[in-house]
Structure formats: C-alpha cells, structure tokens
Design a protein around this motif. Structure first.
Motif, PDB file in Angstrom:
ATOM      1  N   VAL A   1      -1.852   3.474   6.028  1.00 16.60           N
ATOM      2  CA  VAL A   1      -3.167   2.884   6.283  1.00 16.60           C
ATOM      3  C   VAL A   1      -3.450   1.789   5.265  1.00 16.60           C
ATOM      4  CG1 VAL A   1      -5.639   3.369   6.357  1.00 16.60           C
ATOM      5  CG2 VAL A   1      -4.031   4.992   7.345  1.00 16.60           C
ATOM      6  N   LEU A   2      -2.999   1.978   4.032  1.00 14.59           N
ATOM      7  CA  LEU A   2      -3.223   0.966   2.999  1.00 14.59           C
ATOM      8  C   LEU A   2      -2.559  -0.354   3.371  1.00 14.59           C
ATOM      9  CD1 LEU A   2      -4.296   0.181   0.212  1.00 14.59           C
ATOM     10  CD2 LEU A   2      -2.147   1.029  -0.744  1.00 14.59           C
ATOM     11  N   ARG A   3      -1.338  -0.304   3.885  1.00 15.99           N
ATOM     12  CA  ARG A   3      -0.653  -1.534   4.290  1.00 15.99           C
ATOM     13  C   ARG A   3      -1.405  -2.227   5.416  1.00 15.99           C
ATOM     14  NH1 ARG A   3       5.768  -0.764   4.481  1.00 15.99           N
ATOM     15  NH2 ARG A   3       5.529  -2.933   5.105  1.00 15.99           N
ATOM     16  N   ALA A   4      -1.936  -1.455   6.341  1.00 21.97           N
ATOM     17  CA  ALA A   4      -2.698  -2.039   7.446  1.00 21.97           C
ATOM     18  C   ALA A   4      -3.977  -2.695   6.935  1.00 21.97           C
ATOM     19  CB  ALA A   4      -3.028  -0.970   8.474  1.00 21.97           C
ATOM     20  N   VAL A   5      -4.644  -2.065   5.994  1.00 16.73           N
ATOM     21  CA  VAL A   5      -5.864  -2.632   5.425  1.00 16.73           C
ATOM     22  C   VAL A   5      -5.544  -3.915   4.668  1.00 16.73           C
ATOM     23  CG1 VAL A   5      -7.671  -2.248   3.705  1.00 16.73           C
ATOM     24  CG2 VAL A   5      -7.115  -0.455   5.335  1.00 16.73           C
ATOM     25  N   LEU A   6      -4.443  -3.927   3.934  1.00 15.49           N
ATOM     26  CA  LEU A   6      -4.066  -5.132   3.190  1.00 15.49           C
ATOM     27  C   LEU A   6      -3.723  -6.287   4.130  1.00 15.49           C
ATOM     28  CD1 LEU A   6      -1.961  -3.614   0.277  1.00 15.49           C
ATOM     29  CD2 LEU A   6      -4.287  -4.515   0.195  1.00 15.49           C
TER      30      LEU A   6
ATOM     31  N   GLY B   1      -5.037  -6.678   7.072  1.00 12.44           N
ATOM     32  CA  GLY B   1      -6.349  -7.100   7.580  1.00 12.44           C
ATOM     33  C   GLY B   1      -7.093  -7.966   6.591  1.00 12.44           C
ATOM     34  N   PHE B   2      -7.045  -7.603   5.304  1.00  9.71           N
ATOM     35  CA  PHE B   2      -7.693  -8.429   4.284  1.00  9.71           C
ATOM     36  C   PHE B   2      -7.013  -9.788   4.148  1.00  9.71           C
ATOM     37  CE2 PHE B   2      -9.545  -4.564   2.008  1.00  9.71           C
ATOM     38  CZ  PHE B   2     -10.809  -4.812   2.509  1.00  9.71           C
TER      39      PHE B   2
ATOM     40  N   ILE C   1      -1.131  -5.067  12.474  1.00  6.96           N
ATOM     41  CA  ILE C   1      -1.954  -4.056  11.806  1.00  6.96           C
ATOM     42  C   ILE C   1      -1.720  -2.684  12.433  1.00  6.96           C
ATOM     43  CG2 ILE C   1      -4.332  -3.300  11.442  1.00  6.96           C
ATOM     44  CD1 ILE C   1      -5.081  -6.260  11.121  1.00  6.96           C
TER      45      ILE C   1
ATOM     46  N   ALA D   1      -0.088   0.485  10.557  1.00  3.38           N
ATOM     47  CA  ALA D   1      -0.967   1.636  10.345  1.00  3.38           C
ATOM     48  C   ALA D   1      -0.241   2.943  10.627  1.00  3.38           C
ATOM     49  CB  ALA D   1      -2.211   1.521  11.216  1.00  3.38           C
TER      50      ALA D   1
END
Length: 61
Positions: free
Chosen positions: A22-27, A29-30, A14, A18
């Motif tokens: 940031v979107l890739r990191a959030v995905l 994480g999800f 993550i 990041a």
C-alpha cells in the motif's frame, strides 16, 4: 463511475502496486499528484502569455 472518470495508466499502476504494498501505491499517487501540481503552476504562470509583434507579453488579468 468508470464512464465519468476512466482509469488511466497511472491508476492502473497504482492498482497493480497496491497488491504488493500500500505504501508503494500511495507514493506513486503522490508522485502523480506532484506532477499535476507542477503542470498546474506552469500553466497558471505562463499559460496566459501571448505573442505580440515578436515579444511575449504576460497578461496579469
């Protein structure tokens, strides 16, 4: 904080993603959260199964 919750491979992924987006990191994480949820459901439903005389009995207590 690092002693209480040491960073694992998913946290490292993550953090490295990041830097790019940031979107890739959030995905990521999800995705990790979804995998943990699936494991939780499996353990909740089938974790209390005990073998007794060759059959599987599921405890509902």
């Amino acid at each position: 904080m690092s002693l209480a919750a040491p960073p694992g491979p998913i946290n490292a992924m993550i953090i490295s993603e990041a830097r790019r987006s940031v979107l890739r990191a959030v995905l990521i994480g999800f995705g990790a959260m979804t995998a943990d949820l699936i494991f939780l459901i499996i353990v909740f439903l089938f974790g209390s199964a005990w073998t007794c005389q060759g059959t599987i009995r599921i405890s509902t207590q």
